[in-house]
Design a protein around this motif. Structure first.
Motif, PDB file in Angstrom:
ATOM      1  N   LEU A 225      -0.203   8.794  -3.211  1.00  0.00           N
ATOM      2  CA  LEU A 225      -1.311   8.655  -3.909  1.00  0.00           C
ATOM      3  C   LEU A 225      -2.265  10.006  -4.290  1.00  0.00           C
ATOM      4  N   ASP A 226      -2.068  10.985  -3.302  1.00  0.00           N
ATOM      5  CA  ASP A 226      -2.688  12.395  -3.250  1.00  0.00           C
ATOM      6  C   ASP A 226      -1.937  13.164  -4.235  1.00  0.00           C
TER       7      ASP A 226
ATOM      8  N   GLY B 289      -5.189   1.695  -3.054  1.00  0.00           N
ATOM      9  CA  GLY B 289      -3.711   2.337  -2.811  1.00  0.00           C
ATOM     10  C   GLY B 289      -2.554   1.579  -3.186  1.00  0.00           C
TER      11      GLY B 289
ATOM     12  N   PRO C  91      -0.354   7.875   1.792  1.00  0.00           N
ATOM     13  CA  PRO C  91      -1.337   8.688   1.152  1.00  0.00           C
ATOM     14  C   PRO C  91      -0.591  10.202   0.335  1.00  0.00           C
TER      15      PRO C  91
ATOM     16  N   GLU D 200      -7.773   2.746  -5.778  1.00  0.00           N
ATOM     17  CA  GLU D 200      -8.551   2.951  -4.613  1.00  0.00           C
ATOM     18  C   GLU D 200      -8.368   2.307  -3.456  1.00  0.00           C
TER      19      GLU D 200
ATOM     20  N   THR E 209       0.985  -1.203   0.171  1.00  0.00           N
ATOM     21  CA  THR E 209       0.005   0.006  -0.011  1.00  0.00           C
ATOM     22  C   THR E 209       0.746   1.218  -0.110  1.00  0.00           C
TER      23      THR E 209
END
Length: 343
Positions: A113-114, A125, A110, A123, A107
């Protein structure tokens, strides 16, 4: 049969199919335990430059094994926990999705991913897009001026184009288009479309460059390609030196698919930190500018535009409303193409 076992069996079939179809050598050179090992489904000619920049900017020792995305995804599933790969750099979302479904990708943080625009990260990750590209119809303006009015790829099935459509059946982008066709039309609908397409006697070429060559020279009237082949040709020869034109369908249609290249970190990689740095570098302004200028692909990070190509802005494109994670059934796509006789 368990889901994981079924997926592994499908992957083995996928490897056999792609090896038979493409004849590509994934490569068996020794891989180092100390280097960041990247399995790249992206062509060496397209990404060697950015991977060299990665080494220079980060100081990370990088070793790359090249192959098609489908081959490498199958190889990763076969190797399992024993893989030497740390990062999977795929030509398409489908191969990333297949590896992610098997639980083989970490994973991502964030912040990584952002960094990309909405819709360009898994979705769950597990992977993130590094660039985007649109399916288009290349056309010879004297032979098929009506293409500018097309809104669906179904239009290429018209009998007027019998023997006049070029395509590259072993190319990952065509296979992703067929997967999108399966998602949009269902298995029976996609098979019917492909059978009608075959009956129209399309001309197969080894790659999209040759498809564009055929359109440009008038050997065929239409070609099913990605947008960047045309932009690169114009950058090389100038607009006046290129006869072919391209048309964006700009509709919710499989022929308007906006697919991505992307990257995921292999689960359990001892080089996880280096792999994450590599992903972040590909999403940096330098990395995104490389894709925009050197490969004429769309940056997936907002605010970065090409300086060498007059690309239609990504946000202005209307593409197929397909979750890219649904493009992971590559084995079924290849089996269908083989069944119909389009491999």
């Amino acid at each position: 049969m368990s889901f994981r076992r079924a997926l592994a069996v499908g992957a083995a079939a996928l490897l056999a199919l792609t090896t038979a179809a493409c004849g590509a050598d994934v490569g068996e050179e020794p891989l180092s335990d100390d280097a960041l090992v990247i399995y790249s489904g992206r062509n060496e000619n397209l990404v060697k430059g950015i991977l060299e920049q990665l080494e220079e900017r980060t100081g990370i020792d990088v070793q790359v094994r090249y192959g098609t995305s489908a081959e490498l995804a199958a190889q990763l599933l076969e190797e399992g926990d024993g893989t030497k790969a740390d990062l999977f750099f795929s030509q398409d979302a489908g191969a990333l999705g297949a590896v992610a479904k098997a639980g083989r990708l970490e994973t991502l943080p964030p912040a990584t991913l952002d960094a990309v625009q909405e819709g360009f990260a898994d979705e769950g990750g597990h992977w993130v897009a590094t660039s985007a590209r649109a399916r288009v119809i290349a056309y010879h303006p004297a032979q098929a001026p009506e293409v500018t009015e097309m809104t669906s790829v179904d239009a290429v099935l018209d009998p007027r184009y019998k023997g006049k459509v070029g395509y590259a059946p072993t190319n990952a982008s065509f296979q992703s288009f067929v997967t999108a066709l399966r998602v949009a039309k269902g298995e029976d609908g996609a098979k019917a479309w492909l059978e009608e397409f075959k009956a129209n006697e399309p001309k197969a070429y080894d790659n999209n460059i040759l498809v564009l060559d055929a359109v440009d020279s008038g050997q065929v009237a239409l070609g099913l390609v990605n947008h960047y082949y045309w932009y690169e040709r114009v950058a090389e020869k100038g607009a006046a030196g290129v006869t072919a034109r391209i048309h964006f369908l700009n509709s919710d249609d499989p022929g308007a698919l906006v697919n991505v290249a992307g990257a995921g970190v292999l689960a359990g990689s001892p080089q996880k930190d280096a792999a994450l740095k590599a992903v972040d570098f590909l999403l940096s302004e330098e990395g995104q500018r490389y894709f925009a200028d050197e490969t004429a692909e769309y940056p997936v990070v907002a605010g970065i535009e090409a300086t060498k190509h007059d690309l239609v802005p990504l946000e202005e494109l209307r593409g197929a409303s397909i979750d890219l994670n649904e493009l992971d059934s590559l084995d079924a796509t290849l089996a269908l193409l083989d069944e119909v006789g389009l491999t």
